[in-house]
Motif scaffolding. Structure first.
Motif, PDB file in Angstrom:
ATOM      1  N   GLU A 272      34.913  45.284  29.856  1.00 23.71           N
ATOM      2  CA  GLU A 272      35.183  46.579  30.475  1.00 23.71           C
ATOM      3  C   GLU A 272      34.803  47.717  29.527  1.00 23.71           C
ATOM      4  O   GLU A 272      34.905  47.581  28.296  1.00 23.71           O
ATOM      5  CB  GLU A 272      36.669  46.688  30.824  1.00 23.71           C
ATOM      6  N   VAL A 273      34.359  48.802  30.105  1.00 20.76           N
ATOM      7  CA  VAL A 273      33.979  49.967  29.289  1.00 20.76           C
ATOM      8  C   VAL A 273      35.188  50.496  28.526  1.00 20.76           C
ATOM      9  O   VAL A 273      35.092  50.845  27.339  1.00 20.76           O
ATOM     10  CB  VAL A 273      33.373  51.073  30.177  1.00 20.76           C
ATOM     11  N   HIS A 274      36.330  50.546  29.187  1.00 19.06           N
ATOM     12  CA  HIS A 274      37.560  51.006  28.548  1.00 19.06           C
ATOM     13  C   HIS A 274      38.292  49.815  27.913  1.00 19.06           C
ATOM     14  O   HIS A 274      38.211  48.695  28.415  1.00 19.06           O
ATOM     15  CB  HIS A 274      38.478  51.679  29.572  1.00 19.06           C
ATOM     16  N   PRO A 275      39.012  50.024  26.823  1.00 18.22           N
ATOM     17  CA  PRO A 275      39.826  48.936  26.255  1.00 18.22           C
ATOM     18  C   PRO A 275      40.770  48.401  27.328  1.00 18.22           C
ATOM     19  O   PRO A 275      41.546  49.157  27.918  1.00 18.22           O
ATOM     20  CB  PRO A 275      40.602  49.632  25.131  1.00 18.22           C
ATOM     21  N   THR A 276      40.690  47.105  27.578  1.00 18.03           N
ATOM     22  CA  THR A 276      41.454  46.508  28.676  1.00 18.03           C
ATOM     23  C   THR A 276      42.167  45.253  28.188  1.00 18.03           C
ATOM     24  O   THR A 276      41.530  44.304  27.731  1.00 18.03           O
ATOM     25  CB  THR A 276      40.525  46.154  29.858  1.00 18.03           C
ATOM     26  N   PHE A 277      43.474  45.277  28.308  1.00 21.84           N
ATOM     27  CA  PHE A 277      44.287  44.144  27.872  1.00 21.84           C
ATOM     28  C   PHE A 277      44.894  43.473  29.101  1.00 21.84           C
ATOM     29  O   PHE A 277      45.237  44.136  30.084  1.00 21.84           O
ATOM     30  CB  PHE A 277      45.357  44.609  26.889  1.00 21.84           C
ATOM     31  N   LEU A 278      45.039  42.156  29.000  1.00 19.86           N
ATOM     32  CA  LEU A 278      45.449  41.353  30.149  1.00 19.86           C
ATOM     33  C   LEU A 278      46.683  40.533  29.803  1.00 19.86           C
ATOM     34  O   LEU A 278      46.778  39.954  28.718  1.00 19.86           O
ATOM     35  CB  LEU A 278      44.310  40.412  30.550  1.00 19.86           C
ATOM     36  N   TYR A 279      47.626  40.492  30.747  1.00 21.51           N
ATOM     37  CA  TYR A 279      48.757  39.573  30.676  1.00 21.51           C
ATOM     38  C   TYR A 279      48.661  38.679  31.901  1.00 21.51           C
ATOM     39  O   TYR A 279      48.517  39.167  33.028  1.00 21.51           O
ATOM     40  CB  TYR A 279      50.082  40.329  30.680  1.00 21.51           C
ATOM     41  N   ALA A 280      48.730  37.354  31.715  1.00 16.40           N
ATOM     42  CA  ALA A 280      48.656  36.410  32.832  1.00 16.40           C
ATOM     43  C   ALA A 280      49.816  35.440  32.734  1.00 16.40           C
ATOM     44  O   ALA A 280      49.883  34.646  31.797  1.00 16.40           O
ATOM     45  CB  ALA A 280      47.323  35.663  32.810  1.00 16.40           C
TER      46      ALA A 280
ATOM     47  N   GLU B  41      38.798  34.562  40.279  1.00 18.70           N
ATOM     48  CA  GLU B  41      39.049  35.941  39.883  1.00 18.70           C
ATOM     49  C   GLU B  41      39.812  36.009  38.566  1.00 18.70           C
ATOM     50  O   GLU B  41      39.545  36.868  37.724  1.00 18.70           O
ATOM     51  CB  GLU B  41      39.827  36.693  40.968  1.00 18.70           C
ATOM     52  N   LYS B  42      40.745  35.085  38.377  1.00 19.07           N
ATOM     53  CA  LYS B  42      41.495  35.073  37.117  1.00 19.07           C
ATOM     54  C   LYS B  42      40.563  34.907  35.930  1.00 19.07           C
ATOM     55  O   LYS B  42      40.647  35.664  34.943  1.00 19.07           O
ATOM     56  CB  LYS B  42      42.524  33.948  37.125  1.00 19.07           C
ATOM     57  N   LEU B  43      39.652  33.947  36.017  1.00 18.08           N
ATOM     58  CA  LEU B  43      38.744  33.696  34.900  1.00 18.08           C
ATOM     59  C   LEU B  43      37.769  34.858  34.706  1.00 18.08           C
ATOM     60  O   LEU B  43      37.434  35.216  33.577  1.00 18.08           O
ATOM     61  CB  LEU B  43      37.972  32.395  35.131  1.00 18.08           C
ATOM     62  N   GLU B  44      37.336  35.470  35.814  1.00 17.73           N
ATOM     63  CA  GLU B  44      36.433  36.612  35.702  1.00 17.73           C
ATOM     64  C   GLU B  44      37.120  37.776  34.991  1.00 17.73           C
ATOM     65  O   GLU B  44      36.551  38.406  34.097  1.00 17.73           O
ATOM     66  CB  GLU B  44      35.954  37.049  37.082  1.00 17.73           C
TER      67      GLU B  44
ATOM     68  N   LYS C 238      31.335  37.431  31.188  1.00 22.54           N
ATOM     69  CA  LYS C 238      31.208  38.707  31.876  1.00 22.54           C
ATOM     70  C   LYS C 238      31.157  39.858  30.856  1.00 22.54           C
ATOM     71  O   LYS C 238      31.769  39.764  29.785  1.00 22.54           O
ATOM     72  CB  LYS C 238      32.382  38.919  32.831  1.00 22.54           C
ATOM     73  N   PRO C 239      30.465  40.930  31.184  1.00 27.73           N
ATOM     74  CA  PRO C 239      30.472  42.095  30.285  1.00 27.73           C
ATOM     75  C   PRO C 239      31.901  42.632  30.146  1.00 27.73           C
ATOM     76  O   PRO C 239      32.656  42.656  31.123  1.00 27.73           O
ATOM     77  CB  PRO C 239      29.566  43.105  31.002  1.00 27.73           C
TER      78      PRO C 239
END
Length: 379
Positions: free
Chosen positions: A188-196, A261-264, A185-186
């Motif tokens: 995000e335009v903004h810096p985006t960090f993820l915690y799962a 959705e998690k993987l996306e 997937k492209p």
């Protein structure tokens, strides 16, 4: 007649709190179930059947986290004549099988030690008891065989007295095929960090958010996503106090989401943050890499294996939010390095498959059960 394997564990794949260890066990066992009779014995839980047959495995659920230990002993005693191998899965909880199962018929399966986790997750005095007794409890098993999932845990076992010849590392797997690069997937335009993952201090969500606060002061448009069970009390008591009120709108708590959705979201994020203090491996690290997203981890057991010591992910120089923030900045400041790590992580993820795990376990069983059968033939 098929050889009979008895697996003892504190949770099974259907348990509400099942995690990576339970996924690993189920995926591994289902791949050998055609050739082995497999019984998995673990505590009961609300809504779970007492007996359930799933993917060739018989799941038996009895008692609670404490009472299941004597219940497992009783089950073994009643069926010992038909059981060829008992595998005691240790994850804080274990079944003390060296006290009643012959050496030739047992093995330990452990994803990780729990050293400092006791002090983070359990209140005194139980935390001290758990931490102080872990080594002697492990040493009960040291003359037998052991299965684990990373070199880090293997090294920990050797340090408490296990023989190198008796410790086998099984490879990690993935429950999906790593995406082709054109399917990522492209970002995000903004810096985006993820915690799962779980909202737990030892899993690292507190440190991840403190690091995000540091980075957001430099990158005001940065965003933070949290996927996993939403614990409102934990957010209010532990997370809000470390995030300035004006930054809280940049944090989105999605709660549980579908696997799709998690993987996306993983693929769209700049990086996954996984600053846990200790893991068996860290399955979400490999999942993120498989969809084109590197992970930033602490140099901690299991996680250092999952990122191949910094070659397939970012590894902080110390276990502090400041060091974590430094690696988050590196993701944003050095696109060339980012793409190299992104590609290396993806290549490594492509080597991980539960079929490989199952085959490694099958090879181990064939190697270990033949001597038992021969011994019994001549006894």
């Amino acid at each position: 007649m098929k050889p009979h394997l008895l697996f003892l564990s504190w949770r099974d794949i259907k348990h509400p709190k099942a995690g990576g260890a339970e996924v690993f066990t189920h995926e591994m066992l289902r791949r050998v179930s055609d050739d082995y009779e497999i019984t998995h014995f673990s505590p009961a839980f609300e809504g779970g059947h007492d007996v359930e047959y799933l993917d060739g495995i018989t799941y038996i659920r009895r008692g609670n986290a404490l009472s299941v230990i004597p219940l497992a002993f009783s089950y073994y005693q009643s069926h010992a004549a038909t059981i060829d191998l008992v595998v005691d899965q240790m994850n804080t909880h274990h079944f003390f099988t060296p006290l009643y199962v012959p050496l030739a018929k047992r093995a330990l399966f452990i994803h990780q030690l729990t050293r400092e986790i006791w002090q983070i997750n359990v209140r005194p005095p139980f935390s001290y008891v758990g931490e102080w007794t872990e080594t002697p409890r492990l040493q009960l098993y040291r003359t037998g065989r052991a299965l684990t999932v990373s070199q880090s845990t293997a090294d920990d076992l050797l340090a408490v007295g296990f023989s190198k010849d008796d410790v086998t590392i099984l490879p990690e797997g993935l429950s999906f095929t790593p995406w082709n690069e054109e399917d990522w997937k492209p970002k995000e335009v903004h810096p985006t960090f993820l915690y799962a993952g779980r909202m737990s201090a030892y899993k690292g969500i507190n440190d991840a958010l403190q690091a995000f606060v540091i980075v957001k002061r430099e990158y005001p448009d940065a965003r933070f996503w949290v996927i996993g069970k939403k614990d409102e009390a934990y957010i209010t008591e532990h997370l809000h106090p470390i995030v300035p009120e004006e930054m809280r709108d940049a944090i989105t708590y999605f709660g549980f989401v579908s696997e799709e959705e998690k993987l996306e979201r993983m693929s769209r994020a700049t990086a996954l943050l996984f600053p846990s203090k200790r893991e068996g491996w860290g399955l979400t690290v490999s999942e993120a890499a498989a969809v084109g997203t590197p992970t930033i981890v602490y140099d901690a057991p299991g996680l250092r294996d999952a990122v191949q010591y910094g070659m397939t992910g970012y590894m902080a120089k110390s276990q502090t939010p400041g060091a974590l923030a430094a690696e988050m900045r590196a993701c944003l400041r050095d696109p060339e390095e980012y793409e190299m790590i992104q590609a290396a992580g993806h290549r490594f993820a492509q080597t991980l498959h539960w079929d490989h795990t199952g085959q490694a376990f099958r090879n181990w069983l064939q190697r270990e059960l033949i001597p038992i059968a021969l011994k019994e033939d001549f006894s």
